[in-house]
Motif scaffolding. Sequence first.
Motif, PDB file in Angstrom:
ATOM      1  N   GLN A  73      44.173  42.079  37.235  1.00  0.00           N
ATOM      2  CA  GLN A  73      43.023  42.836  37.452  1.00  0.00           C
ATOM      3  C   GLN A  73      42.584  43.438  36.065  1.00  0.00           C
ATOM      4  O   GLN A  73      41.404  43.486  35.698  1.00  0.00           O
ATOM      5  CB  GLN A  73      42.954  43.950  38.683  1.00  0.00           C
ATOM      6  N   ARG A  74      43.408  44.199  35.557  1.00  0.00           N
ATOM      7  CA  ARG A  74      43.454  45.054  34.475  1.00  0.00           C
ATOM      8  C   ARG A  74      42.874  43.956  33.152  1.00  0.00           C
ATOM      9  O   ARG A  74      41.995  44.145  32.314  1.00  0.00           O
ATOM     10  CB  ARG A  74      44.442  45.843  33.900  1.00  0.00           C
ATOM     11  N   ASN A 107      41.623  41.083  33.665  1.00  0.00           N
ATOM     12  CA  ASN A 107      40.468  40.253  33.997  1.00  0.00           C
ATOM     13  C   ASN A 107      40.936  38.783  33.859  1.00  0.00           C
ATOM     14  O   ASN A 107      39.988  37.871  33.530  1.00  0.00           O
ATOM     15  CB  ASN A 107      38.999  40.577  33.452  1.00  0.00           C
ATOM     16  N   HIS A 163      41.822  35.248  35.805  1.00  0.00           N
ATOM     17  CA  HIS A 163      41.673  34.690  37.118  1.00  0.00           C
ATOM     18  C   HIS A 163      43.011  33.604  37.256  1.00  0.00           C
ATOM     19  O   HIS A 163      42.836  32.416  37.067  1.00  0.00           O
ATOM     20  CB  HIS A 163      40.276  33.763  37.023  1.00  0.00           C
TER      21      HIS A 163
END
Length: 586
Positions: free
Chosen positions: A446-447, A449, A451
């Motif tokens: 998440q940090r 970004n 995928h």
Amino acid sequence: MPTSLRRSPPLRFGQAQSIGAAATAALIVLVATSVLVGSENRQFRSQERATVLSKLSTVRAKLEGYINSQLLLAESLAAYVAANPQVTQAEFARMGTVLLEKNSGIRSVNLAKNSVISHIYPLRGNELALGLNLVAKPEQRAAVERAIQQKRSTIAGPVKLVQGGVAFINRTPAFVVDQPGLNSSPTYWGLASVVVDEMAIYEAADLPKVSQQLAITIRGKDGLGERGDVFWGQAQVFQQDPVLVVAAIPNGSWQLAAIPRSGWRDRSPIAGVIWLLGGALSIGVGAVVWKLMGEPIRLQQAIDQATAELQTALQDLRQEMDNRQQVEAALSNSQLALTKTQAELEIAHRLHKMLLPPKSELAAIESLEIASFTAAAAEVSGDYYDVICQGDHIKIGIGDVTGHGLESGLLMLMIQMAARTLLAACEHNSARFLNTINRAIYENLQRMNLHKHATLALLDYQGGRLCLTGQHEEVVVVRSSGVIERFDTMDLGFPIGIEPDIAHWVQKATLELQSGDVVVLYTDGITEAQGDRQTAYGLERLCWVACQQRDRPAAEIVEAIVADLRSHLNHQQPEDDMTLLVLKQR
């Protein structure tokens, strides 16, 4: 009778015109020579700067690659603290042993709860650092406060250590959630730091070696870029028209400047030769023109032809100069990007190989024979496997990150570090083990970004019993009698990095191994490998070869499967990373 003075007869108009034409022709050749020498000097200076830029860019790329590899270690420490805020010095020492074992340039690792150093490894030689309030140190306060306020990793240094020596410090703030929930926000716990020896960073970038050819200066202490102090080389290099590049480091930058060790040269080494040839040519052309002036028609034709040829030559010369400058610019840009990418990939590839379990470690396991094979589809593999032995308890992990290449390889390294950190902290509960790894990887993705996600299966072996946890490919067991058993792991877990909590998906399966039983673990790059007939290798063929070779040692079973796989590929390049792990009960 007195002798009369004789005067030389005046030059006839034709003779004066002939001399003038010869001088003009010679002058034109000299002017063309001057243009050519100027072009050669400019090209030489441009090439010299391009060479310096190429070497300096390689140093910059290696600096960034080495620092980013240390960043992963600091982030792993911060992730561990987030999962274990009550970590003790003894637990931290076990984890520090694993980190320093694989990274010779690290002097120490530490945790600073509330910005005061509370945990450190190794403790011996670093006792003076315990209890040090980082915010109270004027030379370190700014970098520490910047890391906390921006919640990002920061490179500080070079810093004079209280225990002696100079080092760079990679600090990552650690935040914990006291009561997990949708509305809860993380609170500041402290800092996780990796202290890297100053010379280790310089040597990783080949700075001492390159500095024999170039005068290199680096400024930007504490990541402040051109505003920071000089910490390598001489400051006056920045006043000598240097080549400049910027190295991006966590939450900051360094500015690198370089000139040739002997200084810039204004003249090309062959400029004198060009002038010598041009002078000889001008004399020859002048002599020819002077001779031809006796024949007006031929002279006029020769002048017209020589003028046309000279104009054409000058146009060709200008066009060639433009073309060469465009090619040099394109080559310089592409070479810079290629050099940086190759350095990053090389560092990531070396990190991946360093973290794989060595053969000596596998051979020391008494209860199991273990052999492996791995091959990357790109420079960096996204496949993960590891074997960690603690007494008679052996933990085996195998996984596959989506895609392949640098990003997949970095995620694989995160999983490997998180698994070894948890095991060093004596976490043996498989469900908590897998869920903690997932939470740390999820937060990092998440940090960043990014995928990506991964399959991950964990096998706990002790006394002939094998416990399976996590979702990956099927686990194949070839009994000593020749019976083949296949265990589907689909219901034993959930992919890593998609959801923040996968505890309710985690299940466990247990199987017993007898003497001579063989366990085969693999990633889908093996079973989906396509040969020249566009057919997949397949799980059935893998099982058949393993069954045929079950009486042989684990290493020979791996060799037989790999040989059969290569025969199937028939020199085709595999499209995915491939990993194979064979365990055999002794």
